[in-house]
Design an enzyme around this catalytic site. Structure first.
Site, PDB file in Angstrom:
ATOM      1  N   GLY A   1       0.797  -1.223   0.000  1.00 44.56           N
ATOM      2  CA  GLY A   1       0.000   0.000   0.000  1.00 44.56           C
ATOM      3  C   GLY A   1       0.825   1.266   0.000  1.00 44.56           C
ATOM      4  O   GLY A   1       1.682   1.428   0.850  1.00 44.56           O
ATOM      5  N   SER A   2       0.593   2.184  -0.924  1.00 43.75           N
ATOM      6  CA  SER A   2       1.473   3.335  -1.024  1.00 43.75           C
ATOM      7  C   SER A   2       0.989   4.330  -2.067  1.00 43.75           C
ATOM      8  O   SER A   2      -0.111   4.213  -2.593  1.00 43.75           O
ATOM      9  CB  SER A   2       2.879   2.859  -1.380  1.00 43.75           C
ATOM     10  N   ARG A   3       1.879   5.289  -2.374  1.00 44.63           N
ATOM     11  CA  ARG A   3       1.544   6.339  -3.324  1.00 44.63           C
ATOM     12  C   ARG A   3       2.845   6.865  -3.939  1.00 44.63           C
ATOM     13  O   ARG A   3       3.907   6.815  -3.318  1.00 44.63           O
ATOM     14  CB  ARG A   3       0.806   7.437  -2.561  1.00 44.63           C
TER      15      ARG A   3
END
Length: 216
Positions: free
Chosen positions: A185-187
């Site tokens: 999960g990230s950006r």
């Protein structure tokens, strides 16, 4: 095909899955309950395997386009102040990755790595406005012959506990090739000069190595 960063986790997960299945088969006698437990254990393994998948992508290499460095949804297109490297106003485009997206990071442009720095930090949800400056992150700047300096930032989310960054200052990198990985999960944020022609819209799904984010 799986990413090399998942090798250890995949091996451990597979070993645990086999052990749990054997234990369930031996100790659980109730047929329906045993089936449910086995399916649950196998589902967790499938989730781990899909997270570390690394599909082959054909990138049309050109200096006239900036491509998406990751898979995900475009959640930000706005003018902001970039305080770390440029220290002026830039056009920010952010792509949010859910746990089911491919999490390989790819170089968005060809060029020379001018800056690469890791920052420890918090683990706010990746879409939080302060995630860009307060979360664990790495900042990389690649100088392209047409676009000039393009900055991208890998940002850890609430679940991501490790950012892998292969970019080192002085390296010559090729658009679309493997630049790293963010686990769970990230950006990723991209920063361009004000006035850059953006080719994506808010809410659009981006495909790493394929979707054109900006062009001359």
């Amino acid at each position: 095909m799986f990413h090399k960063e998942g090798g250890k986790i995949i091996l451990i997960s597979t070993s645990l899955t086999v052990a749990l299945l054997l234990l369930i088969d031996y100790f659980v006698t109730e047929g329906w309950f045993r089936t449910v437990l086995m399916l649950l254990v196998l589902s967790i393994l499938v989730l781990v395997l899909q997270f570390f998948r690394n599909p082959k992508r054909y990138t049309e290499i050109t200096d006239e386009n900036v491509i998406a460095p990751v898979d995900g949804k475009v959640v930000v297109i706005e003018e902001v102040f970039e305080p770390e490297y440029f220290k002026d106003n830039r056009l920010q485009v952010s792509i949010f990755m859910s746990p089911i997206n491919v999490h390989v990071t790819r170089y968005p442009v060809n060029g020379k790595v001018k800056y690469s720095k890791y920052h420890p930090g918090k683990y706010l949800v990746a879409w939080h406005p302060k995630a860009s400056t307060e979360n664990e992150r790495t900042t990389v700047v690649v100088e392209n012959r047409l676009f000039g300096e393009v900055l991208y930032r890998q940002i850890a989310g609430a679940l991501a506990k490790r950012i892998v960054n292969y970019a080192k200052e002085g390296m010559q990198v090729v658009q679309g090739t493997d630049a790293g990985f963010i686990k769970f999960g990230s950006r990723v944020d991209l920063y361009f000069p004000i006035g850059t022609k953006v080719e994506v819209k808010l809410g659009q799904k981006a495909v790493g190595g394929k979707t054109i984010i900006a062009k001359l």
